[in-house]
Design an enzyme around this catalytic site. Structure first.
Site, short mmCIF file in Angstrom:
data_model
loop_
_atom_site.label_atom_id
_atom_site.label_comp_id
_atom_site.label_asym_id
_atom_site.label_seq_id
_atom_site.Cartn_x
_atom_site.Cartn_y
_atom_site.Cartn_z
CG ASP A 122 24.15 108.24 -60.85
OD1 ASP A 122 23.34 108.68 -59.95
OD2 ASP A 122 25.44 107.52 -60.68
CG ASP A 135 23.72 116.22 -58.25
OD1 ASP A 135 22.92 116.87 -57.39
OD2 ASP A 135 24.61 115.64 -58.30
CD GLU A 144 23.30 114.35 -53.73
OE1 GLU A 144 23.23 113.24 -54.93
OE2 GLU A 144 24.16 114.79 -53.22
CG HIS A 199 29.80 110.11 -55.16
ND1 HIS A 199 29.09 111.04 -54.89
CD2 HIS A 199 28.57 109.30 -55.86
CE1 HIS A 199 27.86 111.19 -55.32
NE2 HIS A 199 27.52 109.99 -55.63
N GLY A 200 33.17 107.35 -54.41
CA GLY A 200 34.38 106.58 -54.37
C GLY A 200 34.92 106.07 -53.20
N GLY A 210 26.86 106.71 -52.81
CA GLY A 210 28.39 106.16 -52.37
C GLY A 210 28.19 105.22 -51.51
N GLY A 211 27.67 104.11 -52.28
CA GLY A 211 27.48 102.78 -51.34
C GLY A 211 28.98 101.96 -51.36
CB THR A 212 32.16 102.27 -53.05
OG1 THR A 212 31.58 101.75 -54.48
CG2 THR A 212 33.46 101.89 -52.89
CB THR A 241 34.00 103.40 -56.68
OG1 THR A 241 33.37 104.74 -57.00
CG2 THR A 241 35.33 103.03 -56.63
P1 13P Z 1 30.39 104.89 -55.26
O1 13P Z 1 31.15 105.10 -56.51
O2 13P Z 1 30.74 105.45 -54.12
O3 13P Z 1 29.71 103.50 -55.14
O4 13P Z 1 28.82 105.47 -55.32
C1 13P Z 1 28.00 105.29 -56.48
C2 13P Z 1 26.96 106.20 -56.47
O5 13P Z 1 26.44 106.82 -55.62
C3 13P Z 1 26.43 106.72 -57.97
O6 13P Z 1 25.43 107.79 -58.11
#
Ligand code: 13P
Length: 273
Positions: A82, A104, A134, A173-174, A202-204, A226
């Site tokens: 990643d 990236d 990306e 992210h986060g 950034g699925g969190t 996260t």
């Molecule tokens: P989060 O930490 O917001 O879940 O994002 C994870 C991510 O996109 C890892 O590349």
């Protein structure tokens, strides 16, 4: 079964309007929890490792664990680097058995990102692994979001040959201070121009209805780091606090934590399928 690449799982997911969850793991317990949850659901899963963990032996030890678990299972598992920072890092990940990698270049100019990602695609495809790149920029924390455009997405995919494209439609992210509202219209436009699986970083903390709309627009991989890692750490802290002055060996202390992380992963996989 052996580890699979993105091309074995993501195009089909996109066609069926579902997403494969990609969880960032960091140690034995997070690997085991993600694996056991996916295994319980018989669901494909992506186990991914952030680039920082390639700076010592962690990434290769995690690869050994994941390969061993996959060999005894019949669910498709892709092992992914990643946010790869350089072509050298991609080559190193491929050499230790990662079946998919991300380069990236999202902070470079568009032209530089195309040049780097095209080279990364060549290296990956020569080795039989898949590449994610990306466009736009999904920042870490408070950084500025740079949204992706459909025209850029179309040109980028045509010029690079990437297998999966991470797009920026309003996530970061986060943790969020307030729940995000994704630019679904933009995701739709991109999905109409680009046939390959789209990726949402950034699925969190993104509400489920927003994730479903993103999936219906062509997003087939959703990254979660996260939320999972924070749950793990908070639960370890709670178990430790519950011990008071009594010592509990690490494996016994962490067992109930793993159960909760597994339950979280199962719920997440179900909600995206
Ligand atoms: P989060 O930490 O917001 O879940 O994002 C994870 C991510 O996109 C890892 O590349």
């Amino acid at each position: 079964m052996p580890l699979v690449t993105f091309n074995d799982i993501l195009p089909q997911a996109r066609a069926e309007k579902r997403a494969v969850a990609a969880f960032n793991v960091a140690n034995l317990e997070t690997v085991l929890s993600v694996f056991k949850a996916a295994e319980a659901l018989k669901a494909p899963v992506i186990i991914q490792v952030y680039q920082r963990l390639f700076k010592d032996e962690r990434a290769s030890l995690i690869a050994a664990m994941v390969k061993r678990l996959a060999s005894e299972s019949d669910i498709p598992i892709a092992l992914h680097l990643d946010h790869g920072e350089s072509l050298e890092q991609l080559r190193a990940a491929i050499a230790i058995g990662y079946t998919s990698v991300m380069i990236d270049g999202s902070k470079l100019s568009f032209a530089e990102n195309i040049a780097l990602s095209a080279e990364a695609a060549r290296i990956s495809h020569d080795a039989g692994v898949t590449l994610e790149a990306e466009i736009g920029h999904v920042p870490f924390g408070d950084g500025a979001i740079e949204l992706s455009t459909a025209a850029e997405a179309e040109a980028f995919v045509a010029k690079t040959g990437v297998d999966a494209l991470a797009i920026s439609i309003g996530t970061v992210h986060g943790f969020y201070k307030q729940a995000p509202v994704l630019d679904i219209g933009r995701a739709r436009e991109i999905g109409e121009k680009v046939g390959i699986p789209l990726v949402l970083h950034g699925g969190t903390g993104v509400p489920e209805d927003q994730l479903r709309l993103a999936i219906s627009s062509g997003v087939a991989k959703i990254n979660i780091a996260t939320e999972l890692q924070s749950l793990f750490l908070k639960r370890v802290a709670a178990e430790l606090a519950a011990c008071g002055d009594t010592f509990k060996p690490v494996d016994l202390c962490i067992k109930p934590v793993e159960a909760d992380v597994q339950a979280y992963v199962r719920a997440k996989i179900r909600s995206l399928s």
